[in-house]
Design an enzyme around this catalytic site. Structure first.
Site, PDB file in Angstrom:
ATOM      1  CG  ASN A   8      39.582  39.321  39.507  1.00 50.60           C
ATOM      2  OD1 ASN A   8      40.663  38.754  39.576  1.00 50.60           O
ATOM      3  ND2 ASN A   8      38.641  39.128  40.404  1.00 50.60           N
ATOM      4  CG  HIS A  11      42.442  33.660  36.644  1.00 52.46           C
ATOM      5  ND1 HIS A  11      42.269  32.842  37.733  1.00 52.46           N
ATOM      6  CD2 HIS A  11      41.262  33.657  35.992  1.00 52.46           C
ATOM      7  CE1 HIS A  11      41.036  32.378  37.734  1.00 52.46           C
ATOM      8  NE2 HIS A  11      40.392  32.867  36.705  1.00 52.46           N
ATOM      9  CG  HIS A  44      38.814  37.157  46.211  1.00 59.68           C
ATOM     10  ND1 HIS A  44      37.839  36.285  45.821  1.00 59.68           N
ATOM     11  CD2 HIS A  44      38.733  37.214  47.570  1.00 59.68           C
ATOM     12  CE1 HIS A  44      37.192  35.827  46.882  1.00 59.68           C
ATOM     13  NE2 HIS A  44      37.723  36.366  47.958  1.00 59.68           N
ATOM     14  NE  ARG A  46      38.948  32.546  46.107  1.00 57.97           N
ATOM     15  CZ  ARG A  46      37.754  32.045  46.397  1.00 57.97           C
ATOM     16  NH1 ARG A  46      37.533  31.404  47.518  1.00 57.97           N
ATOM     17  NH2 ARG A  46      36.762  32.164  45.549  1.00 57.97           N
ATOM     18  NE  ARG A  50      41.302  29.134  46.248  1.00 55.41           N
ATOM     19  CZ  ARG A  50      40.026  28.760  46.068  1.00 55.41           C
ATOM     20  NH1 ARG A  50      39.480  28.876  44.877  1.00 55.41           N
ATOM     21  NH2 ARG A  50      39.321  28.282  47.061  1.00 55.41           N
ATOM     22  CD  GLU A  71      36.290  39.862  43.885  1.00 56.44           C
ATOM     23  OE1 GLU A  71      36.391  38.670  44.221  1.00 56.44           O
ATOM     24  OE2 GLU A  71      36.182  40.222  42.718  1.00 56.44           O
ATOM     25  CB  THR A 102      32.945  34.354  44.160  1.00 59.44           C
ATOM     26  OG1 THR A 102      34.289  34.781  44.386  1.00 59.44           O
ATOM     27  CG2 THR A 102      32.066  34.819  45.288  1.00 59.44           C
ATOM     28  CD  GLU A 152      31.165  42.921  41.149  1.00 55.52           C
ATOM     29  OE1 GLU A 152      31.859  43.857  41.635  1.00 55.52           O
ATOM     30  OE2 GLU A 152      31.657  41.922  40.608  1.00 55.52           O
ATOM     31  CG  HIS A 193      31.063  35.029  38.542  1.00 56.78           C
ATOM     32  ND1 HIS A 193      31.970  34.907  39.556  1.00 56.78           N
ATOM     33  CD2 HIS A 193      30.952  33.801  37.991  1.00 56.78           C
ATOM     34  CE1 HIS A 193      32.370  33.663  39.639  1.00 56.78           C
ATOM     35  NE2 HIS A 193      31.777  32.966  38.693  1.00 56.78           N
TER      36      HIS A 193
HETATM   37  N1  PXP Z   1      33.345  40.085  40.634  1.00 57.35           N
HETATM   38  C1  PXP Z   1      33.428  39.299  41.729  1.00 57.35           C
HETATM   39  C2  PXP Z   1      32.800  39.789  42.987  1.00 57.35           C
HETATM   40  C3  PXP Z   1      34.106  38.061  41.694  1.00 57.35           C
HETATM   41  O1  PXP Z   1      34.171  37.299  42.794  1.00 57.35           O
HETATM   42  C4  PXP Z   1      34.715  37.659  40.487  1.00 57.35           C
HETATM   43  C5  PXP Z   1      35.462  36.364  40.441  1.00 57.35           C
HETATM   44  O2  PXP Z   1      36.602  36.443  41.205  1.00 57.35           O
HETATM   45  C6  PXP Z   1      34.632  38.520  39.371  1.00 57.35           C
HETATM   46  C7  PXP Z   1      33.912  39.704  39.474  1.00 57.35           C
HETATM   47  C8  PXP Z   1      35.283  38.190  38.088  1.00 57.35           C
HETATM   48  O3  PXP Z   1      34.723  37.036  37.553  1.00 57.35           O
HETATM   49  P1  PXP Z   1      35.381  36.352  36.287  1.00 57.35           P
HETATM   50  O4  PXP Z   1      36.774  35.984  36.670  1.00 57.35           O
HETATM   51  O5  PXP Z   1      34.505  35.197  36.020  1.00 57.35           O
HETATM   52  O6  PXP Z   1      35.365  37.388  35.194  1.00 57.35           O
END
Ligand code: PXP
Length: 239
Positions: A8, A11, A44, A46, A50, A71, A102, A152, A193
């Protein structure tokens, strides 16, 4: 079975936003992540844009060599966007405007009809859809009834316990039970997550889990361990 790693990169866009300029670019990060072994890229989009924005989605989804997992919240705006850009995969997540990330899984009972209609549309476009859910048996059963291809499992709770060196057996048991049931129902099992090395190691022993989606920790580690290369490049320039 080899476990897939989805990275992901939200960031990266968060860091870009800190300056409001172009650098660092999410699509370059996506290409590099795949070059270094990632199996897919997650972004993602949003409602408040953001971090990842519409242009990132347009650009990244146009690069066909990037297996893209979008996402998104389940609403008509996002569904239109998904149909337009046709990511390979969609993960439907709940979205609250003021949350930092999330915070939990979807409320499947409450939004059953809406989710089913979104999933059926995505299925028609051959976009593999997963539902981001808290690890409960009833969530797995409902996910199947909504025609999702994957679930997931939200790993926030177990990850937190592991990080704090607290007991996590209960959370692990829930994840194992959900994973087993999901697999037996023909659902593919993903987790995501808060996952770091320690949690990844523990969850990698749950044989039904096929995909890990990790963001924050990977980008954090990459900043720390990427310093060496970046600083030595500057030192060469400044010699
Ligand atoms: N999976 C989903 C569905 C998420 O919403 C997120 C956070 O954006 C992640 C995975 C990744 O989580 P993390 O950034 O905490 O590794």
């Amino acid at each position: 079975m080899t476990i897939r790693l989805g990275v992901n990169i939200d960031h990266v866009a968060t860091i870009r936003k800190a300056r409001g300029e172009k650098h660092p670019e999410p699509y370059i990060t996506a290409k590099k992540a795949l070059e270094y072994g990632a199996d897919s890229i997650t972004i993602h989009l949003r409602e408040d844009r953001r971090h990842i924005n519409d242009n990132d989605l347009k650009l990244i989804s146009s690069i066909k060599s990037i297996p893209l997992n979008l996402e998104m919240a389940s609403n008509s705006e996002m569904l239109k966007i998904a149909i337009k850009h046709k990511p390979d995969f969609v993960c439907i997540v709940p979205e609250k405007r003021n949350e930092v990330t999330t915070e939990g899984g979807l409320n499947l009972k409450r939004y059953k009809n809406k989710l089913k209609s979104t999933i059926n549309t995505l299925n028609k476009y051959k976009i593999r859809t997963s539902l981001f859910i808290n690890p409960t048996i009833s969530n797995v059963i409902i996910s199947k009834s909504l025609n999702a291809k994957c679930i997931e499992l939200h790993t926030g709770k177990i990850s937190n316990q592991i990080k704090k060196n607290k007991k996590f057996a209960n959370h692990l048991k829930k994840i194992k039970n959900c994973a087993k049931l999901a697999k037996s129902l023909g659902l593919e099992v993903h987790v995501g997550h808060g996952i770091d090395y320690k949690t990844a190691k523990i969850l990698s022993n749950v044989k039904e889990i096929e995909e890990f989606n990790i963001g924050h920790f990977i980008i954090g580690e990459s900043i720390i361990f990427g310093l060496k290369k970046t600083i030595s490049r500057f030192k060469k320039i400044l010699k």
